[in-house]
Scaffold this motif. Structure first.
Motif, mmCIF file in Angstrom:
data_model
loop_
_atom_site.group_PDB
_atom_site.id
_atom_site.type_symbol
_atom_site.label_atom_id
_atom_site.label_comp_id
_atom_site.label_asym_id
_atom_site.label_seq_id
_atom_site.Cartn_x
_atom_site.Cartn_y
_atom_site.Cartn_z
ATOM 1 N N ILE A 348 54.148 12.342 7.423
ATOM 2 C CA ILE A 348 53.125 13.239 6.896
ATOM 3 C C ILE A 348 53.721 14.610 6.614
ATOM 4 C CG2 ILE A 348 50.984 14.442 7.502
ATOM 5 C CD1 ILE A 348 50.123 11.861 8.967
ATOM 6 N N GLU A 349 54.641 15.062 7.480
ATOM 7 C CA GLU A 349 55.296 16.352 7.255
ATOM 8 C C GLU A 349 56.172 16.316 5.996
ATOM 9 O OE1 GLU A 349 57.357 16.852 10.919
ATOM 10 O OE2 GLU A 349 55.673 17.810 11.930
ATOM 11 N N ILE A 350 56.914 15.227 5.812
ATOM 12 C CA ILE A 350 57.743 15.084 4.611
ATOM 13 C C ILE A 350 56.876 15.160 3.360
ATOM 14 C CG2 ILE A 350 59.095 13.406 3.267
ATOM 15 C CD1 ILE A 350 60.278 12.456 5.954
ATOM 16 N N GLU A 351 55.733 14.505 3.415
ATOM 17 C CA GLU A 351 54.868 14.472 2.242
ATOM 18 C C GLU A 351 54.184 15.813 2.005
ATOM 19 O OE1 GLU A 351 52.438 11.003 2.701
ATOM 20 O OE2 GLU A 351 54.155 9.667 2.441
ATOM 21 N N ARG A 352 53.967 16.568 3.047
ATOM 22 C CA ARG A 352 53.464 17.926 2.853
ATOM 23 C C ARG A 352 54.523 18.793 2.173
ATOM 24 N NH1 ARG A 352 50.103 18.493 8.513
ATOM 25 N NH2 ARG A 352 48.115 17.807 7.670
ATOM 26 N N ASP A 353 55.788 18.556 2.527
ATOM 27 C CA ASP A 353 56.863 19.261 1.815
ATOM 28 C C ASP A 353 56.863 18.893 0.332
ATOM 29 O OD1 ASP A 353 57.662 20.446 4.159
ATOM 30 O OD2 ASP A 353 59.327 19.055 4.536
ATOM 31 N N LEU A 354 56.655 17.614 0.043
ATOM 32 C CA LEU A 354 56.581 17.169 -1.347
ATOM 33 C C LEU A 354 55.438 17.864 -2.084
ATOM 34 C CD1 LEU A 354 57.170 13.327 -0.987
ATOM 35 C CD2 LEU A 354 58.432 14.808 -2.538
ATOM 36 N N LYS A 355 54.286 17.919 -1.428
ATOM 37 C CA LYS A 355 53.125 18.548 -2.050
ATOM 38 C C LYS A 355 53.368 20.044 -2.255
ATOM 39 C CE LYS A 355 48.124 19.003 -1.644
ATOM 40 N NZ LYS A 355 46.924 18.729 -0.828
ATOM 41 N N ALA A 356 53.975 20.695 -1.254
ATOM 42 C CA ALA A 356 54.259 22.124 -1.375
ATOM 43 C C ALA A 356 55.225 22.390 -2.524
ATOM 44 C CB ALA A 356 54.828 22.658 -0.065
ATOM 45 N N ALA A 357 56.207 21.476 -2.695
ATOM 46 C CA ALA A 357 57.171 21.641 -3.787
ATOM 47 C C ALA A 357 56.475 21.534 -5.137
ATOM 48 C CB ALA A 357 58.273 20.592 -3.676
ATOM 49 N N ARG A 358 55.499 20.645 -5.220
ATOM 50 C CA ARG A 358 54.754 20.511 -6.481
ATOM 51 C C ARG A 358 53.906 21.753 -6.758
ATOM 52 N NH1 ARG A 358 53.419 15.331 -4.453
ATOM 53 N NH2 ARG A 358 51.255 16.012 -4.140
ATOM 54 N N LEU A 359 53.396 22.364 -5.690
ATOM 55 C CA LEU A 359 52.515 23.511 -5.846
ATOM 56 C C LEU A 359 53.250 24.825 -6.004
ATOM 57 C CD1 LEU A 359 49.829 22.649 -3.148
ATOM 58 C CD2 LEU A 359 49.527 22.550 -5.614
ATOM 59 N N SER A 360 54.567 24.847 -5.660
ATOM 60 C CA SER A 360 55.293 26.112 -5.621
ATOM 61 C C SER A 360 55.269 26.866 -6.955
ATOM 62 C CB SER A 360 56.732 25.902 -5.146
ATOM 63 O OG SER A 360 57.408 24.985 -5.980
ATOM 64 N N PRO A 361 55.373 26.214 -8.125
ATOM 65 C CA PRO A 361 55.275 26.982 -9.380
ATOM 66 C C PRO A 361 53.922 27.665 -9.540
ATOM 67 C CG PRO A 361 56.228 24.818 -9.783
ATOM 68 C CD PRO A 361 55.666 24.798 -8.389
ATOM 69 N N LEU A 362 52.850 26.979 -9.046
ATOM 70 C CA LEU A 362 51.523 27.565 -9.105
ATOM 71 C C LEU A 362 51.459 28.800 -8.221
ATOM 72 C CD1 LEU A 362 49.314 24.347 -8.908
ATOM 73 C CD2 LEU A 362 49.874 25.678 -10.934
ATOM 74 N N ARG A 363 52.068 28.679 -7.027
ATOM 75 C CA ARG A 363 52.046 29.792 -6.090
ATOM 76 C C ARG A 363 52.797 30.988 -6.660
ATOM 77 N NH1 ARG A 363 54.214 27.444 -1.679
ATOM 78 N NH2 ARG A 363 52.169 26.765 -0.979
ATOM 79 N N ALA A 364 53.919 30.703 -7.314
ATOM 80 C CA ALA A 364 54.739 31.804 -7.850
ATOM 81 C C ALA A 364 53.987 32.552 -8.948
ATOM 82 C CB ALA A 364 56.045 31.272 -8.387
ATOM 83 N N SER A 365 53.147 31.829 -9.696
ATOM 84 C CA SER A 365 52.459 32.460 -10.811
ATOM 85 C C SER A 365 51.090 32.984 -10.453
ATOM 86 C CB SER A 365 52.318 31.459 -11.968
ATOM 87 O OG SER A 365 51.542 30.348 -11.561
ATOM 88 N N ALA A 366 50.635 32.676 -9.208
ATOM 89 C CA ALA A 366 49.288 33.075 -8.809
ATOM 90 C C ALA A 366 49.196 34.577 -8.615
ATOM 91 C CB ALA A 366 48.889 32.351 -7.516
#
Length: 366
Positions: A348-366
């Motif tokens: 579950i932790e690995i998959e949260r890292d995957l999800k965070a990686a997908r969201l990181s461009p959104l976070r950078a532009s937010a």
């Protein structure tokens, strides 16, 4: 910006979670994090640090939510890492095992390194569900299995695995895999392959067209599952690899490196129509999200079949690719997992890292 945790249930009450924090209760470890307002730090509920006052604590379901709220990761419990990585005893012994996978480790060897035997035993059992000596023996079996896969004799495989006698090698092999090494043929219509992963070794069985089994080698039911496959396979079970196994290996590499949560290996599911419906529903859960057994029961149109869904979940014999680890208790607690709760938490932790990686461009532009 707040990101959806992917959990379709309410967290337990803050009072219950605070009691779990004080008790260092591992049931919610990796599922819920405490944010301490007086320090602006977030921790696992099992953090060894002095416990904060109740009024300074709020609880969040994901690392993302904690970071978005302005909290920093604790430097004692390292909520961004797997718990086992923080134990220097485990780190040292695993490195030694990687350096000499064929070495026959014993308790005197561990003691000569200056480690307390009971401490090592407890640490490995807590994090991996097995002792270091069992893990080392398992690693030697892998060496023998890989030698057999290259077409060598059982005797050569025994020597490569550093077993003291042919009978000891055969017995250990049969206990783990449910079949004697001499019974595995190089030309079988279905072939077994040993796959190392960061969370322990796995055994995969595939035909030329489909993957039939993928299990951690220490799962208690693995020998029985392999015997069933062998009994229903013309010519018996072989050793070696087919295309689906190679595809699964590549996809697992990407998964554990947090590069991709997609699995497209063709699967052969062995079960009732109901079980297959449950397994297909599991495959629709996105990486980084979780569901309860009740959620799955409702998804397949049988909301009262919660226990049957749980049985189907436990009968899954294609681990990770059919993600039964994404099903947790309705209250958010980790529930039973044949591969071990420590693995379920880490997946579950690995998959949260995957999800965070997908969201990181959104976070950078937010």
């Amino acid at each position: 910006m707040e990101y959806n945790s992917g959990m379709l249930f309410d967290l337990p009450s803050d009072d219950l979670l605070y009691d779990a924090l004080v008790a260092r209760d591992g049931r919610y470890d990796g599922q819920v994090f405490v944010c301490v307002h007086s320090t602006r730090i977030f921790c696992r509920l099992t953090c060894p640090a002095r416990k904060p006052l109740r009024e300074n604590c709020t609880f969040r379901a994901t690392v993302d939510e904690c970071i978005e709220a302005g909290f920093r990761a604790c430097k004692r419990c390292h909520p961004l890492q797997a718990a086992a990585q923080n134990d220097p005893v485990i780190t040292d012994l695993l490195a030694r095992l990687d350096d000499r996978p064929d070495y026959r480790w014993s308790e005197p060897d561990i003691a000569r390194l200056g480690y307390d035997l009971s401490t090592v035993r407890r640490a490995f059992k807590r994090h991996f569900g097995m002792t270091f000596l069992k893990m080392a023996r398992q690693r030697r079996l892998r060496e023998g299995f890989e030698t057999l896969a290259l077409g060598a004799s059982v005797m050569t495989a025994q020597l490569d695995a550093s077993f003291e006698s042919p009978s000891a090698f055969r017995a250990a092999f049969a206990k783990l895999l449910g079949t004697a090494p001499s019974d595995l043929k190089s030309d079988g219509l279905m072939r077994a392959t040993w796959i190392p992963t960061p969370l322990g070794d796995m055994v995969a069985v595939s035909s030329a067209s489909h993957l039939h089994l993928l299990e951690f080698v220490d799962r208690k039911g693995l020998p029985t599952e392999l015997k069933k496959l062998q009994a229903h396979t013309a010519g018996g079970l072989g050793i070696g690899t087919f295309g689906p196994t190679e595809q699964a290996k590549a996809e697992l590499d990407d998964y554990f490196a947090a590069r991709s949560g997609r699995f497209e290996t063709p699967l052969a599911m062995h079960g009732t129509d109901f079980y297959k419906r449950v397994w297909q529903a599991l495959q629709t859960i996105p990486a980084g999200e979780t569901r309860s057994y009740g959620d799955i029961a409702r998804q397949i149109g049988q909301p009262t079949a919660v226990r049957a869904v749980a049985r189907a979940n436990g009968s899954n014999q294609i681990a990770l690719i059919i993600p039964c680890h994404r099903v947790i208790g309705a209250d958010g607690s980790l529930t039973g997992y044949a591969g071990g709760l420590w693995r379920k938490q880490r997946l579950i932790e690995i998959e949260r890292d995957l999800k965070a990686a997908r969201l990181s461009p959104l976070r950078a532009s937010a």
